[in-house]
Design a protein around this motif. Sequence first.
Motif, mmCIF file in Angstrom:
data_model
loop_
_atom_site.group_PDB
_atom_site.id
_atom_site.type_symbol
_atom_site.label_atom_id
_atom_site.label_comp_id
_atom_site.label_asym_id
_atom_site.label_seq_id
_atom_site.Cartn_x
_atom_site.Cartn_y
_atom_site.Cartn_z
ATOM 1 N N PHE A 43 41.815 57.632 -39.320
ATOM 2 C CA PHE A 43 41.305 57.286 -40.561
ATOM 3 C C PHE A 43 39.964 57.377 -40.567
ATOM 4 N N PRO A 44 39.138 57.420 -41.560
ATOM 5 C CA PRO A 44 37.869 57.738 -41.751
ATOM 6 C C PRO A 44 36.911 56.345 -41.713
ATOM 7 N N VAL A 45 36.090 56.141 -41.191
ATOM 8 C CA VAL A 45 35.033 54.843 -41.148
ATOM 9 C C VAL A 45 33.822 55.333 -41.290
ATOM 10 N N LYS A 46 32.954 54.701 -42.342
ATOM 11 C CA LYS A 46 31.515 54.740 -42.528
ATOM 12 C C LYS A 46 30.770 54.068 -41.592
ATOM 13 N N GLN A 47 29.908 54.574 -41.032
ATOM 14 C CA GLN A 47 28.820 54.097 -40.040
ATOM 15 C C GLN A 47 27.635 53.148 -41.116
ATOM 16 N N ASN A 48 27.420 52.057 -41.120
ATOM 17 C CA ASN A 48 26.415 51.556 -41.843
ATOM 18 C C ASN A 48 25.331 50.906 -41.223
ATOM 19 N N SER A 49 24.971 51.227 -40.080
ATOM 20 C CA SER A 49 23.906 50.824 -39.466
ATOM 21 C C SER A 49 23.149 52.054 -38.682
ATOM 22 N N VAL A 50 21.792 51.617 -38.124
ATOM 23 C CA VAL A 50 21.228 52.581 -37.028
ATOM 24 C C VAL A 50 21.561 52.129 -35.613
ATOM 25 N N SER A 51 22.695 51.366 -35.533
ATOM 26 C CA SER A 51 22.989 51.037 -33.926
ATOM 27 C C SER A 51 23.302 52.217 -33.064
ATOM 28 N N MET A 52 23.790 53.081 -33.680
ATOM 29 C CA MET A 52 24.502 54.313 -32.647
ATOM 30 C C MET A 52 23.701 55.615 -32.887
ATOM 31 N N THR A 53 22.244 55.439 -33.261
ATOM 32 C CA THR A 53 21.588 56.670 -33.404
ATOM 33 C C THR A 53 21.222 57.031 -31.988
ATOM 34 N N PRO A 54 20.950 58.548 -31.770
ATOM 35 C CA PRO A 54 20.575 59.505 -32.528
ATOM 36 C C PRO A 54 22.139 60.154 -32.723
ATOM 37 N N ASP A 55 22.996 59.756 -32.017
ATOM 38 C CA ASP A 55 24.281 60.834 -32.194
ATOM 39 C C ASP A 55 25.175 60.322 -33.489
ATOM 40 N N MET A 56 24.902 59.248 -33.836
ATOM 41 C CA MET A 56 25.791 58.664 -35.106
ATOM 42 C C MET A 56 25.048 57.973 -36.064
ATOM 43 N N ASP A 57 24.336 58.762 -37.087
ATOM 44 C CA ASP A 57 23.314 58.229 -37.981
ATOM 45 C C ASP A 57 23.974 57.321 -39.102
ATOM 46 N N GLU A 58 23.164 56.528 -39.397
ATOM 47 C CA GLU A 58 23.541 55.832 -40.474
ATOM 48 C C GLU A 58 24.148 56.527 -41.582
ATOM 49 N N GLY A 59 25.170 56.202 -42.300
ATOM 50 C CA GLY A 59 26.008 56.604 -43.221
ATOM 51 C C GLY A 59 26.698 57.883 -42.820
ATOM 52 N N SER A 60 26.910 58.101 -41.518
ATOM 53 C CA SER A 60 27.778 58.971 -40.983
ATOM 54 C C SER A 60 29.323 58.690 -41.428
ATOM 55 N N MET A 61 30.224 59.770 -41.493
ATOM 56 C CA MET A 61 31.560 59.571 -41.629
ATOM 57 C C MET A 61 32.296 59.941 -40.294
ATOM 58 N N VAL A 62 33.281 59.062 -39.795
ATOM 59 C CA VAL A 62 33.814 59.098 -38.415
ATOM 60 C C VAL A 62 35.136 59.065 -38.650
ATOM 61 N N LEU A 63 36.043 60.138 -37.915
ATOM 62 C CA LEU A 63 37.378 59.787 -37.774
ATOM 63 C C LEU A 63 37.640 58.975 -36.470
ATOM 64 N N VAL A 64 38.590 57.919 -36.761
ATOM 65 C CA VAL A 64 38.888 57.081 -35.631
ATOM 66 C C VAL A 64 40.589 57.113 -35.712
ATOM 67 N N THR A 65 40.816 56.726 -34.380
ATOM 68 C CA THR A 65 42.495 56.609 -34.136
ATOM 69 C C THR A 65 42.644 54.950 -33.482
ATOM 70 N N PRO A 66 43.606 54.653 -34.078
ATOM 71 C CA PRO A 66 43.736 53.193 -33.668
ATOM 72 C C PRO A 66 44.487 53.182 -32.310
ATOM 73 N N LEU A 67 44.769 54.403 -31.652
ATOM 74 C CA LEU A 67 45.507 54.389 -30.326
ATOM 75 C C LEU A 67 44.566 54.301 -29.200
ATOM 76 N N THR A 68 44.209 52.997 -29.021
ATOM 77 C CA THR A 68 42.913 52.611 -28.007
ATOM 78 C C THR A 68 43.423 52.274 -26.558
ATOM 79 N N ALA A 69 44.749 52.730 -26.226
ATOM 80 C CA ALA A 69 45.339 52.512 -25.015
ATOM 81 C C ALA A 69 44.596 53.251 -23.826
#
Length: 239
Positions: A43-69
Amino acid sequence: MPNKVFKYSVTQKKEKYKKAFWIIFNIVFIVFFLNVIVDFFVFPVKQNSVSMTPDMDEGSMVLVTPLTASVKRGDVVLLNPQLKTEHSSFARFGDSLVRLFTAQQLSIFKKSNFPGTREKFRRIVGVPGDTIYMRDYVMYIKPAGDKHFLTEFEFAQLRKKYRPYNVTFMSAPSTWDNEIGVKGNFDEIILGEDEYFVLGDNRKACDDSRLWGPVTKEDMKAKALLCYFPFKKMRIYAQ
């Protein structure tokens, strides 16, 4: 003649009801199917901060998976909020329905800007058994059984299964007190079983394990797979 008209009318109504039933059934099935995918696969998640710059800018849309095993060093994970807000059973049920029909994108609960109340992306830098320390915002890592420390970047270069990543550093003024804000240095610690040390890529503009300690698998809601917007910053995270 009237009997024939009546029979035709009844048959026509049955066909309409049957058609309406299958339309509703298909809509419900599609919604259910999509939400199974959203809940269990991606499912998609929007990044709402600058905490992960430069590879994930604020406002980026990211596909994630709940499968974290299968999380490992270098993965970007979506962490659950640290502060849990209590809601009534009725409110939680209503919220689950809203999220069901909006692919997890909307909620009836108002999001708070209070620290610790939102999900956040962070990168796994230390895994169970590691001995780690930090100097000038760079992590030094010695996995269990190894004799020597490597920087987090040497791991990405020497061990091909780790995807390289970039980190934002800010040069603080010479008069800056390094004890203020997030730490750029700390002494050796050993991570225990099911303990993961997570950091933001923007090392001077985020809260992470330096502030609230290691996290566990239970704290991880999902794993980042792909940043798909903005297109010019498209990037694959999982490997």
